[in-house]
Design a protein around this motif. Sequence first.
Motif, PDB file in Angstrom:
ATOM      1  N   GLN A  81       0.837  -1.196   0.000  1.00 23.22           N
ATOM      2  CA  GLN A  81       0.000   0.000   0.000  1.00 23.22           C
ATOM      3  C   GLN A  81       0.873   1.247   0.000  1.00 23.22           C
ATOM      4  O   GLN A  81       1.789   1.376   0.814  1.00 23.22           O
ATOM      5  N   THR A  82       0.612   2.139  -0.895  1.00 22.94           N
ATOM      6  CA  THR A  82       1.370   3.384  -0.984  1.00 22.94           C
ATOM      7  C   THR A  82       0.657   4.467  -0.194  1.00 22.94           C
ATOM      8  O   THR A  82      -0.559   4.573  -0.245  1.00 22.94           O
ATOM      9  N   SER A  83       1.432   5.261   0.546  1.00 22.67           N
ATOM     10  CA  SER A  83       0.835   6.434   1.188  1.00 22.67           C
ATOM     11  C   SER A  83       0.273   7.339   0.106  1.00 22.67           C
ATOM     12  O   SER A  83       0.893   7.542  -0.936  1.00 22.67           O
ATOM     13  N   HIS A  84      -0.904   7.883   0.369  1.00 22.41           N
ATOM     14  CA  HIS A  84      -1.521   8.747  -0.637  1.00 22.41           C
ATOM     15  C   HIS A  84      -2.150   9.933   0.082  1.00 22.41           C
ATOM     16  O   HIS A  84      -3.136   9.769   0.811  1.00 22.41           O
ATOM     17  N   ILE A  85      -1.555  11.091  -0.069  1.00 25.91           N
ATOM     18  CA  ILE A  85      -2.055  12.300   0.590  1.00 25.91           C
ATOM     19  C   ILE A  85      -2.453  13.278  -0.512  1.00 25.91           C
ATOM     20  O   ILE A  85      -1.629  14.043  -1.014  1.00 25.91           O
ATOM     21  N   PRO A  86      -3.738  13.232  -0.921  1.00 23.33           N
ATOM     22  CA  PRO A  86      -4.136  13.993  -2.114  1.00 23.33           C
ATOM     23  C   PRO A  86      -4.528  15.439  -1.828  1.00 23.33           C
ATOM     24  O   PRO A  86      -5.407  15.986  -2.474  1.00 23.33           O
ATOM     25  N   PHE A  87      -3.911  16.044  -0.824  1.00 14.98           N
ATOM     26  CA  PHE A  87      -4.213  17.445  -0.532  1.00 14.98           C
ATOM     27  C   PHE A  87      -2.955  18.097   0.030  1.00 14.98           C
ATOM     28  O   PHE A  87      -1.988  17.409   0.387  1.00 14.98           O
ATOM     29  N   GLU A  88      -2.962  19.395   0.075  1.00 11.79           N
ATOM     30  CA  GLU A  88      -1.824  20.158   0.596  1.00 11.79           C
ATOM     31  C   GLU A  88      -1.793  20.020   2.113  1.00 11.79           C
ATOM     32  O   GLU A  88      -2.742  20.397   2.802  1.00 11.79           O
ATOM     33  N   THR A  89      -0.706  19.447   2.660  1.00 13.20           N
ATOM     34  CA  THR A  89      -0.644  19.258   4.117  1.00 13.20           C
ATOM     35  C   THR A  89      -0.180  20.532   4.827  1.00 13.20           C
ATOM     36  O   THR A  89      -0.486  20.724   6.001  1.00 13.20           O
ATOM     37  N   GLU A  90       0.547  21.362   4.103  1.00 14.02           N
ATOM     38  CA  GLU A  90       1.063  22.603   4.686  1.00 14.02           C
ATOM     39  C   GLU A  90      -0.113  23.429   5.223  1.00 14.02           C
ATOM     40  O   GLU A  90      -1.008  23.811   4.480  1.00 14.02           O
ATOM     41  N   GLY A  91      -0.115  23.670   6.536  1.00 17.38           N
ATOM     42  CA  GLY A  91      -1.153  24.495   7.139  1.00 17.38           C
ATOM     43  C   GLY A  91      -2.503  23.811   7.329  1.00 17.38           C
ATOM     44  O   GLY A  91      -3.461  24.434   7.768  1.00 17.38           O
ATOM     45  N   ALA A  92      -2.605  22.508   7.017  1.00 15.15           N
ATOM     46  CA  ALA A  92      -3.906  21.827   7.052  1.00 15.15           C
ATOM     47  C   ALA A  92      -4.305  21.402   8.473  1.00 15.15           C
ATOM     48  O   ALA A  92      -3.462  21.279   9.370  1.00 15.15           O
ATOM     49  N   HIS A  93      -5.613  21.195   8.673  1.00 16.59           N
ATOM     50  CA  HIS A  93      -6.117  20.557   9.890  1.00 16.59           C
ATOM     51  C   HIS A  93      -6.374  19.096   9.547  1.00 16.59           C
ATOM     52  O   HIS A  93      -7.239  18.776   8.732  1.00 16.59           O
ATOM     53  N   ILE A  94      -5.597  18.202  10.148  1.00 14.32           N
ATOM     54  CA  ILE A  94      -5.643  16.787   9.783  1.00 14.32           C
ATOM     55  C   ILE A  94      -6.036  15.950  10.993  1.00 14.32           C
ATOM     56  O   ILE A  94      -5.533  16.155  12.104  1.00 14.32           O
ATOM     57  N   ILE A  95      -6.949  15.020  10.770  1.00 11.97           N
ATOM     58  CA  ILE A  95      -7.274  14.049  11.819  1.00 11.97           C
ATOM     59  C   ILE A  95      -6.783  12.679  11.365  1.00 11.97           C
ATOM     60  O   ILE A  95      -7.232  12.154  10.334  1.00 11.97           O
ATOM     61  N   ILE A  96      -5.819  12.134  12.097  1.00 14.87           N
ATOM     62  CA  ILE A  96      -5.342  10.778  11.820  1.00 14.87           C
ATOM     63  C   ILE A  96      -6.364   9.808  12.404  1.00 14.87           C
ATOM     64  O   ILE A  96      -6.824   9.984  13.546  1.00 14.87           O
TER      65      ILE A  96
END
Lengths: 167, 325
Positions: free
Chosen positions: A76-91
Amino acid sequence: MPIKLPDAEALCQILADQLRPHVDLAHTALVGIHTGGAWVTERLHAMLGLHTALGVLNVSFHRDDYNQRGLHANTQTSHIPFETEGAHIIIVDDVLYTGRTIRAAMNELFDYGRPNKIELAVLADRGGRELPIAADFCAHTLNLPTAQMLELERAPDGTLSFRLTDK
Amino acid sequence: MTLSSTNRNPQLNKHGELTHLLSIEGLPCDMLTRILDTAIPFTEVAEREVKKVPLLRGKSVFNLFFENSTRTRTTFEIAAKRLSADVINLNINTSSASKGETLLDTADNLAAMQADMFVVRHAASGAPYLMAQHLAATGQNHIHVINAGDGRHAHPTQGLLDMYTIRHYKRDFTQLTVAIVGDVLHSRVARSQIHALTTLGVPEVRVIAPKTLLPGGVERLGVRVFNDMKEGLRGVDVVMMLRLQNERMQGALLPSAQEYFKSYGLTMDKLALAKPDAIVMHPGPMNRGVEIESAVADGTQAVILPQVTFGIAVRMAVMAMLAGA
């Protein structure tokens, strides 16, 4: 005495209810940890009706047991399809245990940029932490002996359920 | 001593894990598949803001190039650095070997400097095997050896990256017809490709070359031999070109570059005989106008540059598997 396992489907609902007042539909991004966390993320994403794309993390590259156990077979490849810089992320993960997977997930996320805020949502916290990590959102807590593994499974029809196995 | 005189496969440790990568020959299908699978997530590392993962942090990788190579050495260096290893490049033809130090003395000296991995390119077939056996005999099993090309014998990471590329575009090995074209006689790349393709279940592997550039008994490797390129390319899914080394022109093996191009150069006309969706591969560096026409090399069917990109991921996967074994 057999431990009664929680109903994973009901926990998804509880977790979604906890998250709902907290998320911004247009901006909050969910990132699931492969594989169980990714299944839960798909559920939460639909239940909450988020407009952001959902991400998935393969934490193999940052695991701290590589020197003992080698590379985990994981295509499985990591896939982060949005800009993480400055984002609000919930793991999102299925089970919170030692906290080591979450540490690896945060390291992995930072390889994509510097989020403004990262939070953690889990279906179940089974205790046994080895790092100073806690969930911000948790649908269920239970205490399990270290000899047992709590795993999420997905049936062919998509139904989620917990399974207890001996290590 | 022959290479096959060892009792067990020196590439696998007692748990069956890959501990050296010396040759594709002798590796089972599931191990090849496992390496290709492991490489998948590594392809994505190159697209991140931070193109580095910490798997080999604190490890020392020595690139031991007893024979010149810029491209292969660079791709190994990039792969090791993206795994956070410390990389030391030694061009030995300009260093100790010219002062008379033997291969194994070099290995022992670098081991005494706490080396964790040797990436070895050598003009003599079997040199990386010799090194791996020496490390085992001297109780230094924690040091891993990768063969980066030995004589005419093998170039396993090239073979693996070629397989990764084929699988990426064609998915299923068991339905394919693959042609390898060019100087098979002198090519370690061709040997690694043939072993990999047959192990992974490709039903028809063809080699296309003039008789002077084919090793005797090549059919025993499980390939169909063609001397006529047009005949050999008919209906193939994959065309794997080999580099024609200029020094071969000097012997009596070939008349001239122009003559060779006429018979064995890949042109658009000849490529039209393959399947319409056939892909064209080349291990580089290319001799345009000798083994391949520019229109083909720059055409839509060429996957030569993706091969280079996949090569980094495959080498990262191999290094990470070895260091974790």
